[in-house]
Design a protein around this motif. Structure first.
Motif, PDB file in Angstrom:
ATOM      1  N   LEU A 177       0.750  -1.105  -0.001  1.00 43.62           N
ATOM      2  CA  LEU A 177       0.040   0.051  -0.022  1.00 43.62           C
ATOM      3  C   LEU A 177       0.884   1.338  -0.032  1.00 43.62           C
ATOM      4  O   LEU A 177       0.390   2.482  -0.064  1.00 43.62           O
ATOM      5  CB  LEU A 177      -0.996   0.070   1.157  1.00 43.62           C
ATOM      6  CG  LEU A 177      -2.086  -1.054   1.547  1.00 43.62           C
ATOM      7  CD1 LEU A 177      -2.569  -0.923   2.607  1.00 43.62           C
ATOM      8  CD2 LEU A 177      -2.713  -1.460   0.218  1.00 43.62           C
ATOM      9  N   LYS A 178       2.199   1.040   0.168  1.00 41.79           N
ATOM     10  CA  LYS A 178       2.838   2.233   0.141  1.00 41.79           C
ATOM     11  C   LYS A 178       2.952   2.897  -1.068  1.00 41.79           C
ATOM     12  O   LYS A 178       3.017   2.424  -2.026  1.00 41.79           O
ATOM     13  CB  LYS A 178       4.475   1.910   0.509  1.00 41.79           C
ATOM     14  CG  LYS A 178       4.601   1.596   1.919  1.00 41.79           C
ATOM     15  CD  LYS A 178       6.071   0.861   2.376  1.00 41.79           C
ATOM     16  CE  LYS A 178       6.188   0.484   3.864  1.00 41.79           C
ATOM     17  NZ  LYS A 178       7.263   0.211   4.162  1.00 41.79           N
ATOM     18  N   GLY A 179       2.887   4.301  -1.135  1.00 42.72           N
ATOM     19  CA  GLY A 179       2.927   5.305  -2.177  1.00 42.72           C
ATOM     20  C   GLY A 179       1.327   5.606  -2.687  1.00 42.72           C
ATOM     21  O   GLY A 179       1.187   6.142  -3.649  1.00 42.72           O
ATOM     22  N   GLN A 180       0.539   4.806  -2.135  1.00 41.95           N
ATOM     23  CA  GLN A 180      -1.018   5.082  -2.526  1.00 41.95           C
ATOM     24  C   GLN A 180      -1.637   6.016  -1.486  1.00 41.95           C
ATOM     25  O   GLN A 180      -1.151   5.892  -0.306  1.00 41.95           O
ATOM     26  CB  GLN A 180      -1.992   3.715  -2.678  1.00 41.95           C
ATOM     27  CG  GLN A 180      -1.248   2.716  -3.481  1.00 41.95           C
ATOM     28  CD  GLN A 180      -2.191   1.536  -3.804  1.00 41.95           C
ATOM     29  OE1 GLN A 180      -3.464   1.600  -3.689  1.00 41.95           O
ATOM     30  NE2 GLN A 180      -1.625   0.125  -3.622  1.00 41.95           N
ATOM     31  N   THR A 181      -2.485   6.804  -1.930  1.00 43.28           N
ATOM     32  CA  THR A 181      -3.377   7.732  -0.947  1.00 43.28           C
ATOM     33  C   THR A 181      -4.819   7.334  -0.901  1.00 43.28           C
ATOM     34  O   THR A 181      -5.312   6.611  -2.135  1.00 43.28           O
ATOM     35  CB  THR A 181      -3.114   9.058  -1.584  1.00 43.28           C
ATOM     36  OG1 THR A 181      -3.306   9.175  -2.671  1.00 43.28           O
ATOM     37  CG2 THR A 181      -1.674   9.527  -1.531  1.00 43.28           C
ATOM     38  N   ILE A 182      -5.460   8.043  -0.205  1.00 45.29           N
ATOM     39  CA  ILE A 182      -7.003   7.957   0.006  1.00 45.29           C
ATOM     40  C   ILE A 182      -7.419   8.962   0.504  1.00 45.29           C
ATOM     41  O   ILE A 182      -6.864   9.680   1.089  1.00 45.29           O
ATOM     42  CB  ILE A 182      -7.292   6.694   0.984  1.00 45.29           C
ATOM     43  CG1 ILE A 182      -8.779   6.447   0.929  1.00 45.29           C
ATOM     44  CG2 ILE A 182      -6.618   7.012   2.472  1.00 45.29           C
ATOM     45  CD1 ILE A 182      -9.368   5.344   1.834  1.00 45.29           C
ATOM     46  N   THR A 219      -9.752  15.273   2.556  1.00 40.46           N
ATOM     47  CA  THR A 219      -8.415  15.426   2.728  1.00 40.46           C
ATOM     48  C   THR A 219      -7.664  14.139   2.302  1.00 40.46           C
ATOM     49  O   THR A 219      -8.091  13.075   2.722  1.00 40.46           O
ATOM     50  CB  THR A 219      -8.379  15.506   4.592  1.00 40.46           C
ATOM     51  OG1 THR A 219      -9.194  16.719   4.866  1.00 40.46           O
ATOM     52  CG2 THR A 219      -6.856  15.594   4.951  1.00 40.46           C
ATOM     53  N   SER A 220      -6.496  14.345   1.827  1.00 34.60           N
ATOM     54  CA  SER A 220      -5.976  13.039   1.292  1.00 34.60           C
ATOM     55  C   SER A 220      -4.784  12.711   2.187  1.00 34.60           C
ATOM     56  O   SER A 220      -4.097  13.548   2.782  1.00 34.60           O
ATOM     57  CB  SER A 220      -5.259  13.242  -0.079  1.00 34.60           C
ATOM     58  OG  SER A 220      -4.405  12.467  -0.406  1.00 34.60           O
ATOM     59  N   VAL A 221      -4.717  11.398   2.388  1.00 34.40           N
ATOM     60  CA  VAL A 221      -3.839  10.903   3.422  1.00 34.40           C
ATOM     61  C   VAL A 221      -3.156   9.469   2.660  1.00 34.40           C
ATOM     62  O   VAL A 221      -3.709   8.961   1.887  1.00 34.40           O
ATOM     63  CB  VAL A 221      -4.408  10.596   4.623  1.00 34.40           C
ATOM     64  CG1 VAL A 221      -4.719  11.639   5.402  1.00 34.40           C
ATOM     65  CG2 VAL A 221      -5.541   9.534   4.534  1.00 34.40           C
ATOM     66  N   PRO A 222      -2.071   9.276   3.341  1.00 36.76           N
ATOM     67  CA  PRO A 222      -1.398   7.980   2.659  1.00 36.76           C
ATOM     68  C   PRO A 222      -2.232   6.923   3.273  1.00 36.76           C
ATOM     69  O   PRO A 222      -2.566   6.466   4.474  1.00 36.76           O
ATOM     70  CB  PRO A 222      -0.056   8.010   3.388  1.00 36.76           C
ATOM     71  CG  PRO A 222       0.308   9.211   3.519  1.00 36.76           C
ATOM     72  CD  PRO A 222      -1.103   9.835   4.123  1.00 36.76           C
ATOM     73  N   LEU A 223      -2.487   5.904   2.357  1.00 37.26           N
ATOM     74  CA  LEU A 223      -3.278   4.590   2.398  1.00 37.26           C
ATOM     75  C   LEU A 223      -2.462   3.801   3.357  1.00 37.26           C
ATOM     76  O   LEU A 223      -3.093   3.175   4.306  1.00 37.26           O
ATOM     77  CB  LEU A 223      -3.917   3.826   1.170  1.00 37.26           C
ATOM     78  CG  LEU A 223      -4.587   2.663   1.474  1.00 37.26           C
ATOM     79  CD1 LEU A 223      -6.007   2.845   2.254  1.00 37.26           C
ATOM     80  CD2 LEU A 223      -4.821   1.884   0.041  1.00 37.26           C
ATOM     81  N   HIS A 224      -1.352   3.654   3.605  1.00 36.08           N
ATOM     82  CA  HIS A 224      -0.361   2.746   4.239  1.00 36.08           C
ATOM     83  C   HIS A 224      -0.518   3.190   5.619  1.00 36.08           C
ATOM     84  O   HIS A 224      -0.863   2.228   6.438  1.00 36.08           O
ATOM     85  CB  HIS A 224       1.083   2.873   3.894  1.00 36.08           C
ATOM     86  CG  HIS A 224       1.852   2.030   4.649  1.00 36.08           C
ATOM     87  ND1 HIS A 224       2.578   2.495   5.665  1.00 36.08           N
ATOM     88  CD2 HIS A 224       2.455   0.926   4.668  1.00 36.08           C
ATOM     89  CE1 HIS A 224       3.536   1.841   6.452  1.00 36.08           C
ATOM     90  NE2 HIS A 224       3.251   0.736   5.701  1.00 36.08           N
ATOM     91  N   ILE A 225      -0.474   4.517   6.010  1.00 33.94           N
ATOM     92  CA  ILE A 225      -0.668   4.795   7.349  1.00 33.94           C
ATOM     93  C   ILE A 225      -1.952   4.399   7.864  1.00 33.94           C
ATOM     94  O   ILE A 225      -2.109   4.191   9.224  1.00 33.94           O
ATOM     95  CB  ILE A 225      -0.444   6.365   7.513  1.00 33.94           C
ATOM     96  CG1 ILE A 225       1.061   6.699   7.122  1.00 33.94           C
ATOM     97  CG2 ILE A 225      -0.315   7.084   8.824  1.00 33.94           C
ATOM     98  CD1 ILE A 225       1.566   8.173   6.823  1.00 33.94           C
ATOM     99  N   LEU A 226      -2.962   4.840   7.347  1.00 35.02           N
ATOM    100  CA  LEU A 226      -4.595   4.687   7.622  1.00 35.02           C
ATOM    101  C   LEU A 226      -4.540   2.972   7.866  1.00 35.02           C
ATOM    102  O   LEU A 226      -5.379   2.893   8.795  1.00 35.02           O
ATOM    103  CB  LEU A 226      -5.381   5.072   6.510  1.00 35.02           C
ATOM    104  CG  LEU A 226      -6.790   5.474   7.185  1.00 35.02           C
ATOM    105  CD1 LEU A 226      -6.469   6.696   8.219  1.00 35.02           C
ATOM    106  CD2 LEU A 226      -7.750   6.319   5.971  1.00 35.02           C
TER     107      LEU A 226
END
Length: 303
Positions: A103-108, A130-137
């Protein structure tokens, strides 16, 4: 004719003939309970020279060895009984870590409801993103992780790679060829301010070494909503931290609402903190206007 000799008081062994002509040894009699304890029990130690006061002193390390042997045996039994379960847990953690790497490099895009702004009636209540990195979420929120992972149609290729053990080699190819088709997360039930505060907290946590959670930069009026958002997304670390903050802020003005919030969250510790204050101030709280609006079921549990 001489009389037969009497038995001695010390219970000494005596030999006698049985019917078969063989001699049988008689066991010594127990003189007293005190004598038995002194013979087979633990005698005191002489403090002066450290010598044992009794020749029959029991090994002082016996109890400690038995305790260690018992702990070792319990560990061995636990290992044998739960070996398969522990192996599955380890495999699940490895699989999750490998999946999160894809999921790194993808956003949601996280959607929330625009807050009321003076002079901006047309945009009031409209969704904002609000756009955030998918990996973090996904790494901190179990709901998001499960939602993404359960999309088997999209992730069939990655899952197949994981089963074949080739995920490390094909990771880059998977990231370039696939993206999560649902690029938005709907949090429009929450206001944009608390949502941004929540996203800021998990973003800061991802930058720390141990994913430390800090609510120092969250406005006090956003704490309750941040707690609700973390509960909705099953972000346990943020929820527990916000609950700790709420427990410290219980007072007569908010204990009724916090009591209902604790029941909604299923948090025994927060419920206990609110109810403890409520009981202490029960006479005053029953005169409060909010007491009539207080949930009847909770009221019956408290009173």
């Amino acid at each position: 004719m001489n009389a037969p000799p009497a038995n001695n008081n010390g219970g000494a062994a005596a030999d006698q003939q049985d019917d078969g002509g063989q001699q049988q040894q008689q066991l010594p009699l127990l003189r007293s309970l005190e004598d038995y304890i002194r013979t087979h029990g633990i005698a005191p130690v002489d403090d002066d020279d450290g010598q044992r006061a009794d020749a029959f002193y029991v090994d002082p390390n016996h109890a400690q060895r038995r305790q260690l042997d018992s702990a070792l045996y319990q560990k061995l039994v636990h290992g044998e009984a739960f070996a398969e379960h522990d192996a599955k847990e380890r495999d699940a953690k490895v699989s999750k870590r490998q999946f999160l790497d894809t999921l790194k490099g993808q956003t949601i895009s996280v959607l929330s409801t625009k807050e009321e702004v003076e002079g901006d009636d047309e945009k009031r209540g409209t969704p904002c993103a609000t756009s955030v990195p998918l990996h973090i979420l996904a790494s901190l929120c179990d709901t998001v992780y499960t939602m993404v992972r359960s999309d088997r149609m999209l992730w069939s290729r990655q899952n197949s790679d994981m089963e074949d053990g080739n995920i490390a080699e094909k990771n880059d190819e998977a990231k370039s060829n696939t993206n999560w088709h649902q690029s938005t997360l709907d949090l429009t039930n929450f206001r944009s301010g608390p949502v941004r505060s929540f996203l800021s907290v998990i973003t800061d946590a991802s930058k720390s070494e141990n994913d430390d959670i800090s609510l120092a930069n969250v406005p006090p009026e956003h704490i309750v909503d941040v707690c609700l958002i973390s509960h909705y997304l099953q972000c346990i670390s943020v929820m527990e931290t916000s609950i700790d903050v709420l427990k410290e802020s219980v007072d007569s003005d908010n204990c009724l609402s916090i009591c209902q919030l604790a029941d909604q969250l299923g948090s025994p510790s927060l419920f206990e903190a609110a109810v403890t204050h409520l009981i202490e101030k029960l006479d005053d709280m029953q005169k409060h206007d909010e007491w009539e609006e207080f949930d009847v079921t909770l009221r019956n549990r408290v009173v």
